[in-house]
Write an enzyme that holds these catalytic residues in place. Structure first.
Site, mmCIF file in Angstrom:
data_model
loop_
_atom_site.group_PDB
_atom_site.id
_atom_site.type_symbol
_atom_site.label_atom_id
_atom_site.label_comp_id
_atom_site.label_asym_id
_atom_site.label_seq_id
_atom_site.Cartn_x
_atom_site.Cartn_y
_atom_site.Cartn_z
ATOM 1 N N ARG A 240 0.824 -1.212 0.000
ATOM 2 C CA ARG A 240 0.000 0.000 0.000
ATOM 3 C C ARG A 240 0.857 1.260 0.000
ATOM 4 O O ARG A 240 0.376 2.322 -0.350
ATOM 5 C CB ARG A 240 -0.850 0.067 1.274
ATOM 6 C CG ARG A 240 -1.737 -1.098 1.516
ATOM 7 C CD ARG A 240 -2.063 -1.263 3.000
ATOM 8 N NE ARG A 240 -2.869 -0.189 3.593
ATOM 9 C CZ ARG A 240 -4.188 -0.178 3.624
ATOM 10 N NH1 ARG A 240 -4.857 -1.137 3.066
ATOM 11 N NH2 ARG A 240 -4.844 0.804 4.208
ATOM 12 N N ARG B 243 8.313 7.152 -4.108
ATOM 13 C CA ARG B 243 8.410 8.045 -5.269
ATOM 14 C C ARG B 243 9.639 8.946 -5.214
ATOM 15 O O ARG B 243 10.101 9.300 -4.128
ATOM 16 C CB ARG B 243 7.140 8.876 -5.453
ATOM 17 C CG ARG B 243 6.371 9.341 -4.284
ATOM 18 C CD ARG B 243 5.215 10.228 -4.756
ATOM 19 N NE ARG B 243 3.899 9.659 -4.499
ATOM 20 C CZ ARG B 243 3.188 9.919 -3.407
ATOM 21 N NH1 ARG B 243 3.637 10.736 -2.485
ATOM 22 N NH2 ARG B 243 2.007 9.367 -3.243
ATOM 23 N N ARG C 246 -6.370 -8.214 14.523
ATOM 24 C CA ARG C 246 -5.699 -7.242 15.386
ATOM 25 C C ARG C 246 -6.705 -6.168 15.777
ATOM 26 O O ARG C 246 -7.580 -5.786 14.993
ATOM 27 C CB ARG C 246 -4.528 -6.574 14.650
ATOM 28 C CG ARG C 246 -3.364 -7.472 14.449
ATOM 29 C CD ARG C 246 -2.733 -7.952 15.733
ATOM 30 N NE ARG C 246 -1.881 -6.942 16.344
ATOM 31 C CZ ARG C 246 -1.339 -7.088 17.548
ATOM 32 N NH1 ARG C 246 -1.600 -8.148 18.296
ATOM 33 N NH2 ARG C 246 -0.547 -6.143 18.027
ATOM 34 N N ARG D 299 0.551 5.293 16.667
ATOM 35 C CA ARG D 299 0.465 6.655 16.151
ATOM 36 C C ARG D 299 -0.380 7.539 17.048
ATOM 37 O O ARG D 299 -1.158 7.059 17.872
ATOM 38 C CB ARG D 299 -0.066 6.686 14.721
ATOM 39 C CG ARG D 299 -1.424 6.077 14.526
ATOM 40 C CD ARG D 299 -1.785 6.029 13.024
ATOM 41 N NE ARG D 299 -2.958 5.209 12.826
ATOM 42 C CZ ARG D 299 -3.362 4.704 11.662
ATOM 43 N NH1 ARG D 299 -2.678 4.944 10.565
ATOM 44 N NH2 ARG D 299 -4.443 3.968 11.576
ATOM 45 N N GLU E 229 -3.047 5.327 19.522
ATOM 46 C CA GLU E 229 -3.504 3.987 19.133
ATOM 47 C C GLU E 229 -2.541 2.928 19.641
ATOM 48 O O GLU E 229 -1.373 2.901 19.247
ATOM 49 C CB GLU E 229 -3.608 3.880 17.603
ATOM 50 C CG GLU E 229 -4.653 4.808 17.035
ATOM 51 C CD GLU E 229 -4.871 4.634 15.535
ATOM 52 O OE1 GLU E 229 -4.290 3.702 14.935
ATOM 53 O OE2 GLU E 229 -5.623 5.444 14.976
ATOM 54 N N TYR F 113 -8.365 -6.923 4.160
ATOM 55 C CA TYR F 113 -7.882 -5.596 4.570
ATOM 56 C C TYR F 113 -8.313 -4.584 3.507
ATOM 57 O O TYR F 113 -7.524 -4.132 2.691
ATOM 58 C CB TYR F 113 -6.358 -5.682 4.681
ATOM 59 C CG TYR F 113 -5.624 -4.523 5.310
ATOM 60 C CD1 TYR F 113 -6.285 -3.464 5.918
ATOM 61 C CD2 TYR F 113 -4.237 -4.499 5.311
ATOM 62 C CE1 TYR F 113 -5.582 -2.422 6.494
ATOM 63 C CE2 TYR F 113 -3.519 -3.458 5.884
ATOM 64 C CZ TYR F 113 -4.205 -2.429 6.468
ATOM 65 O OH TYR F 113 -3.493 -1.395 7.029
ATOM 66 N N ASP G 299 -9.817 -1.079 1.829
ATOM 67 C CA ASP G 299 -9.969 0.371 1.986
ATOM 68 C C ASP G 299 -11.438 0.726 1.780
ATOM 69 O O ASP G 299 -12.190 -0.044 1.182
ATOM 70 C CB ASP G 299 -9.121 1.109 0.938
ATOM 71 C CG ASP G 299 -7.656 1.144 1.325
ATOM 72 O OD1 ASP G 299 -7.354 1.000 2.522
ATOM 73 O OD2 ASP G 299 -6.807 1.321 0.426
HETATM 74 N N1 UDP Z 1 3.641 0.967 7.978
HETATM 75 C C1 UDP Z 1 4.887 1.088 8.552
HETATM 76 N N2 UDP Z 1 5.300 2.309 9.010
HETATM 77 C C2 UDP Z 1 4.519 3.403 8.929
HETATM 78 C C3 UDP Z 1 3.246 3.296 8.329
HETATM 79 C C4 UDP Z 1 2.837 2.056 7.867
HETATM 80 O O1 UDP Z 1 5.609 0.112 8.666
HETATM 81 O O2 UDP Z 1 4.941 4.468 9.404
HETATM 82 C C5 UDP Z 1 3.218 -0.367 7.480
HETATM 83 C C6 UDP Z 1 2.525 -1.168 8.574
HETATM 84 O O3 UDP Z 1 2.841 -2.532 8.400
HETATM 85 C C7 UDP Z 1 1.064 -0.927 8.284
HETATM 86 C C8 UDP Z 1 1.043 -0.886 6.766
HETATM 87 O O4 UDP Z 1 2.285 -0.247 6.423
HETATM 88 O O5 UDP Z 1 0.239 -1.951 8.799
HETATM 89 C C9 UDP Z 1 -0.111 -0.131 6.159
HETATM 90 O O6 UDP Z 1 -0.150 1.168 6.698
HETATM 91 P P1 UDP Z 1 -1.434 2.100 6.622
HETATM 92 O O7 UDP Z 1 -1.064 3.427 7.163
HETATM 93 O O8 UDP Z 1 -1.976 2.020 5.245
HETATM 94 O O9 UDP Z 1 -2.402 1.327 7.633
HETATM 95 P P2 UDP Z 1 -3.814 1.666 8.286
HETATM 96 O O10 UDP Z 1 -4.040 3.136 8.196
HETATM 97 O O11 UDP Z 1 -4.816 0.839 7.503
HETATM 98 O O12 UDP Z 1 -3.648 1.182 9.684
#
Ligand code: UDP
Length: 389
Positions: free
Chosen positions: A177, A181, A254, A285, A307, A371, A373
């Site tokens: 995901r 870039r 989870r 986060r 979280e 999973y 979106d």
């Molecule tokens: N991820 C990471 N570091 C970050 C952000 C995301 O390793 O700072 C990885 C982590 O495994 C996460 C996945 O990328 O589960 C997808 O992140 P996303 O932010 O898309 O997850 P969501 O918002 O769905 O929790």
């Protein structure tokens, strides 16, 4: 003749879109949800004049013009772009991986310099594994994509906290995901359409459900027979294993414990999302909700949510949050399916059972153990309802 054409179990996005579509076709629908609110995990609630995303931040983004046009019937979207900041032991990095991140990590300035450094680190990893092999797990995917420095500081700690498992046993797709870039561009998503519904997601889902009967605080699985007797068809959006009484064993999910706090200041962290990517900080986060709709909210106040990831077990309760001064507590929800090989195989067994259930449609993140979106869930609900004449 039964009272309803459809009973839709779950007032989240799949259930609400499906109900809206069938209602428009003149079908009689009842939406039930065991929670006291509609909107499932996109539920937002106003605190101090700020829309608080109660079940984690939801930034709407899509490349699908049809989905974008559909959703705008129910809300006006602002121009919010998600630009999270990664905090690794006080070192700040831009996300997703882009020229800002490469500059912060290695001091490089041009795309060529960044590509060379990335290539050097990727080559180090690729030299040690057989050529042509697909990455077998998340660690291999990360090392082959972004090299060791970025993996160690920005992925490993965060991912292992989030998923509660070592990166070497997690599926590679989880981080596909994240874009890489070679432009100075911190926009987390590549999609052309992006924003937050002005006034909140709950209001948006309320509009979707206008004219549809909704009953909250009703658990379908507590009285399946009764609800089945009321409707010709069931749309089930809860966990698929729970539907079948966990007959093959439980799927793993989870969960997150949210600690929400009000602070007496205008601006707590200067961005909507700060990811704590080290392994020691217990939360993944901090979300500062006012940044999703900047300019809103009571003066001198802001609301933040930390979280804390944890394993989900059926019936598990959130505990300790009030002691930490949090605003909410209650039962934990299964947010993220753990799509590793073991769980995926178990899901396939449930999926085969689901195909034999006449008159039941299984849809959404929990019923499809996927999973998803938001835009993909909406698309799926539109397609599924579109097949019903
Ligand atoms: N991820 C990471 N570091 C970050 C952000 C995301 O390793 O700072 C990885 C982590 O495994 C996460 C996945 O990328 O589960 C997808 O992140 P996303 O932010 O898309 O997850 P969501 O918002 O769905 O929790």
């Amino acid at each position: 003749m039964k009272k309803y054409d459809f009973i839709i179990v779950g007032a989240g996005l799949f259930g609400s879109v499906f109900a809206q579509q069938m209602n428009q076709k003149g079908r009689k629908c009842l939406v039930i949800d065991k929670r006291p609110n509609i909107a499932g995990n996109v539920y937002s609630k106003e605190i101090e004049g700020i829309q608080v995303h109660k079940y984690g931040p939801h930034i709407f983004h899509t490349a699908d013009k049809k989905v974008w046009d559909y959703i705008q019937q129910f809300a006006q979207f602002n121009h919010f772009h998600y630009e999270p900041v990664a905090n690794y032991k006080g070192e700040l990095y831009s996300l997703p991986f882009n020229m800002n991140t490469f500059h912060q990590m290695w001091g490089v300035v041009t795309p060529k310099e960044a590509e060379e450094e990335l290539e050097r680190q990727r080559a180090e990893f690729l030299a040690r594994r057989p050529k042509g092999n697909e990455p077998e797990n998340l660690e291999e995917q990360a090392l082959g994509l972004i090299g060791r420095d970025l993996y160690e500081k920005l992925i490993k700690g965060y991912t292992e906290k989030q998923w509660g498992r070592p990166c070497v046993v997690l599926p590679a797709f989880i981080i596909r995901r994240l874009p890489v870039r070679f432009r100075y561009d911190n926009n987390y998503f590549n999609d052309p359409y992006q924003g937050i519904p002005i006034g909140g997601y709950t209001q948006m889902v309320e509009k979707m459900l206008a004219g549809v009967e909704v009953k909250l605080g009703c658990d379908y699985l507590d009285d399946k027979k009764f609800y089945n007797s009321l409707a010709e068809n069931i749309v089930y959006t809860g966990p698929i294993d729970a539907y079948f009484n966990d007959c093959y064993g439980s799927l793993e999910y989870r969960s997150l414990r949210f600690e929400t706090e009000i602070h007496d200041k205008d601006n707590y962290q200067g961005c909507a999302g700060m990811n704590f990517t080290d392994s020691d900080t217990p939360y993944t986060r901090i979300v500062e909700h006012k940044h999703f709709e900047f300019g809103k909210g009571n003066p001198g106040k802001t609301v933040i949510t930390k979280e804390y990831p944890l394993e989900w077990k059926a019936g598990s309760l959130e505990h300790g949050s009030l002691e930490h001064g949090s605003l909410e507590h209650g039962s934990l929800e299964p947010y993220y399916p753990v799509n590793d090989a073991k769980n995926q195989a178990l899901y396939e067994k449930y999926s085969r059972l689901a195909k034999q259930e006449c008159n039941v449609i299984f849809g959404g993140r929990l019923a499809e153990y996927k999973y998803y979106d938001m835009d993909k869930v909406i698309k799926r609900a539109l397609d599924t309802s579109g097949q019903i004449v």
